[in-house]
Scaffold this active site. Structure first.
Site, mmCIF file in Angstrom:
data_model
loop_
_atom_site.group_PDB
_atom_site.id
_atom_site.type_symbol
_atom_site.label_atom_id
_atom_site.label_comp_id
_atom_site.label_asym_id
_atom_site.label_seq_id
_atom_site.Cartn_x
_atom_site.Cartn_y
_atom_site.Cartn_z
ATOM 1 N N LYS A 106 11.870 77.250 -64.757
ATOM 2 C CA LYS A 106 13.190 77.353 -64.130
ATOM 3 C C LYS A 106 14.010 78.394 -64.879
ATOM 4 O O LYS A 106 14.163 78.296 -66.111
ATOM 5 C CB LYS A 106 13.860 75.984 -64.207
ATOM 6 C CG LYS A 106 14.832 75.662 -63.098
ATOM 7 C CD LYS A 106 15.222 74.192 -63.221
ATOM 8 C CE LYS A 106 16.258 73.780 -62.229
ATOM 9 N NZ LYS A 106 16.713 72.397 -62.484
HETATM 10 O O1 G3P Z 1 18.956 70.233 -61.369
HETATM 11 C C1 G3P Z 1 20.171 70.820 -61.126
HETATM 12 C C2 G3P Z 1 21.134 70.052 -60.258
HETATM 13 O O2 G3P Z 1 20.502 69.197 -59.381
HETATM 14 C C3 G3P Z 1 22.318 69.518 -60.976
HETATM 15 O O3 G3P Z 1 23.091 68.619 -60.220
HETATM 16 O O4 G3P Z 1 24.880 66.921 -60.048
HETATM 17 O O5 G3P Z 1 24.642 68.259 -62.161
HETATM 18 O O6 G3P Z 1 25.497 69.313 -60.082
HETATM 19 P P1 G3P Z 1 24.594 68.262 -60.648
#
Ligand code: G3P
Length: 217
Positions: free
Chosen positions: A83
């Site tokens: 990633k």
């Molecule tokens: O993996 C990255 C993403 O899904 C993060 O989500 O909730 O931290 O914006 P969030």
């Protein structure tokens, strides 16, 4: 639509995996921190359990350092997707690592233009963040639809991996739009089973079963 689980919590992944709900896993430095575990150790354990892609994120900012980290992460298992962030350096790293046959997930995507660049750089997955756009009163689902349309217009093979999913509604909306993958925390995937009418209907069935003295085994 494939389901990836957005967590580094091995037990939470296992519960969903045993139900056949896990097509892959995504992690990031914040999720690794939350797990309290060493990135190599926890990532290896997840890769041993899950057959599909397991995203492990680089932490360097310069392309050459991201490439070195990506190569190291890819040594963990064959199903690692490296990633990288959607920066110019991240795109350079994507080009090199995908050229070496590694799966690459380009993350922190917030615009259709960024998604176009990731596809040109050979990304296996593009991760547009829905929830973080919603937080700014910008409809994150519109971005998923825009990227779907653009990729379909030109036959790009990069898979749209909807990320930053915060609700069960996001999941069904992503499926309607045609996202290839949605990655969500375990709690959101489990919440997809909930419906108030299911609860209400079950309460009535339980009461009637008791009143009728129904015994099955
Ligand atoms: O993996 C990255 C993403 O899904 C993060 O989500 O909730 O931290 O914006 P969030």
């Amino acid at each position: 639509m494939k389901f990836f689980v957005d967590t580094a919590d091995v037990e939470a992944i296992r519960e969903l995996h045993d139900l056949g709900m896990v097509d892959g896993v995504t992690t990031n430095p914040s999720l690794i921190r939350k797990s309290g575990r060493d990135i190599h150790e926890v990532t290896r354990e997840i890769c041993d359990m899950v057959e599909g892609p397991v995203s492990a994120e680089v932490v360097a900012l310069k392309a050459e350092d991201m490439i070195a980290e990506g190569r190291k992460l890819a040594e963990i298992a064959d199903n690692i997707a490296v990633k990288v962030p959607l920066t110019w350096d991240g795109l350079k790293a994507c080009k090199v690592l995908s050229g070496e046959g590694k799966m690459v997930n380009v993350t922190l995507c917030f615009s259709a233009n960024q998604a176009l660049l990731a596809a040109k750089a050979g990304a296996t997955f593009i991760s547009p963040f829905i929830g973080r756009l919603d937080d700014l009163n910008i409809d994150g689902l519109d971005l998923i639809a825009d990227i779907r349309e653009i990729y379909d217009n030109y036959g790009f093979e990069t898979q749209v991996l909807a990320a930053s999913i915060r609700s069960a509604n996001h999941m069904s909306e992503c499926a309607k739009i045609g996202a290839d993958v949605a990655t969500a925390p375990p709690g959101v995937i489990k919440a997809m089973a909930n419906h108030v009418l299911t609860d209400k209907g079950l309460d009535a069935f339980v009461a009637d079963a008791k009143a009728a003295g129904i015994k099955i085994v």
